[in-house]
Design an enzyme around this catalytic site. Structure first.
Site: not given
Ligand code: 3HC
Length: 387
Positions: A123, A144, A156, A195
């Site tokens: 990342s 990424h 990415e 990031n």
């Molecule tokens: N497979 C496929 N789709 C899935 C899934 C899975 N395992 N789990 C959830 N989904 C889908 C759901 O079906 C739902 O889709 P819809 O909106 O079309 O109905 C959607 O994802 C949201 O799921 P939930 O309703 O179960 O859950 P929440 O609404 O609580 O969302 C979350 C959970 C998706 C984690 C949301 O809170 C989110 O997007 N958070 C922000 C995540 C983020 O910003 N990530 C980036 C982090 S930085 C990073 O990763 C960088 C790295 O380098 C460390």
């Protein structure tokens, strides 16, 4: 190699990112083998994918037959050499330790076919440095994904120093085939595009935690209510993992500026293994995959304008350093990789430069960090002409 030739992907590492990536590839009809060093790790990875697919079946987004087909596309292995020997693409998602990434890169590039693409899911770290350990570095690059990989659309695709255009283009095609949006990263620079834009906000989070006077709950609440973020910034830190959050800041402090050094509160959380969602306790207490946040108050102090101004300022730096091909690509990255409702250049276009500059100058004075100082293009408003 052409896209049609890609039939098997080897994913090295079965942790949160590795199993999510394997799931995404298997769902796109590719064979995916997930590798780790212990049977219990790959078993846990497979169980996570199984649970994730069950969730999609329960929501009517996947049929039971399709689920069986996806599971049939997946396999596991405890041997890197065995798993990669007939793979066309290898995605490495092992812990963020440079020496480990180099060892794995050397091993897989020696055992894989000479033209197999070798992509690191790091990342923040230098792909070019990882590639120094590998054979045929022209096929080593970055891929990424964002957490959770099955949900986040953006990926990415990163050039290392010796990666060829043809290999980057092929990986972009593959990214589309697995249902994702590729964002080309032209320069292998710490944190790449997305990031990196989040980096000074991470420093702000650390500074707020150390300051101790502001309520994280009220900041997260206003960020979700007013900035349309699916999670507030402190909640997201816990979700990604305090260890990951800490180590990325540490890496930026060694590569970008010493001002990114993680603060005392983050250090204490790390030392006491309060790593966020995965340990049940971090900045917040977590239960059933949700943070316990008191949403009764919205912050009247630090809020969306502060985080946004910092983001736009850093996006200007990313643009000037030619890390991305265009301002539009930077926006695309922020929308698809972070689920932002619009990117920094789109949002900045409607804002007064003086308001952005004032916000940044106040943050600079308040927290004593030069990384918050506005770029000249923010002050004179010329960032709006960056294309
Ligand atoms: N497979 C496929 N789709 C899935 C899934 C899975 N395992 N789990 C959830 N989904 C889908 C759901 O079906 C739902 O889709 P819809 O909106 O079309 O109905 C959607 O994802 C949201 O799921 P939930 O309703 O179960 O859950 P929440 O609404 O609580 O969302 C979350 C959970 C998706 C984690 C949301 O809170 C989110 O997007 N958070 C922000 C995540 C983020 O910003 N990530 C980036 C982090 S930085 C990073 O990763 C960088 C790295 O380098 C460390």
């Amino acid at each position: 190699m052409k896209l049609e030739d890609v039939k098997k992907i080897a994913v090295i590492g079965s942790g949160a990112m590795g199993n999510g990536i394997a799931q995404v590839c298997a769902m796109a009809g590719l064979k995916a083998v997930m590798v780790d060093i212990k049977q219990e790790f790959v078993d846990k990875g497979m169980a996570t994918v199984n649970k994730s697919l069950d969730f999609l079946v329960s929501k009517g987004k996947l049929t039971a037959e399709k689920k069986a087909e996806v599971m049939g596309n997946l396999s596991t292995s405890l041997s890197n050499a065995e798993a990669v020997k007939d793979a066309q693409v290898i995605i490495e998602a092992v812990p963020e330790i440079m020496s480990l990434k180099k060892t794995v890169c050397a091993e897989i590039s020696a055992a894989a076919p000479a033209d197999a693409l070798i992509a690191s899911n790091t990342s923040t770290m230098s792909i070019s440095e990882i590639a120094t350990a590998g054979k045929n570095p022209e096929r080593i690059l970055g891929m990424h994904f964002f957490n959770p990989a099955p949900v986040m659309k953006g990926v990415e695709v990163i050039y290392a120093k010796q990666t060829t255009d043809a290999n980057v283009d092929l990986l972009c095609e593959l990214t589309k085939k697995i249902g994702k949006v590729p964002i080309k990263v032209l320069k292998d620079s710490p944190g790449f595009i997305v990031n990196r834009i989040g980096a000074p906000n991470q420093a702000l989070i650390s500074a707020i935690l150390d300051d101790g006077k502001l309520k994280t709950d009220s900041i997260d609440t206003i960020m979700k209510a007013m900035a349309g973020m699916p999670m507030g910034p402190f909640e997201l830190a816990d979700y990604v993992g305090i260890d990951v959050f800490y180590h990325t800041l540490k890496y930026y402090s060694e590569t970008l500026s010493p001002e990114f050094k993680p603060g005392k509160v983050l250090q204490n959380l790390l030392d006491s293994k309060k790593l966020g969602m995965k340990t049940g306790q971090g900045i917040y207490t977590w239960e059933g995959g949700k943070a316990k946040i008191d949403a009764s108050e919205q912050s009247k102090d630090i809020g969306p304008m502060d985080f946004l101004a910092i983001q736009i300022n850093e996006a200007v730096r990313v643009f000037k350093e030619k890390i991305a091909a265009s301002a539009a690509d930077i926006d695309l990255g922020m929308v698809h990789c972070m689920r932002a409702f619009a990117g920094p250049f789109t949002l900045g276009a409607g804002m007064e430069p003086s308001q952005l500059a004032d916000t940044l100058n106040k943050l600079h004075t308040r927290f004593g960090l030069k990384i918050f100082k506005p770029e000249p293009e923010i002050v004179d408003g010329s960032f709006k002409t960056m294309k």
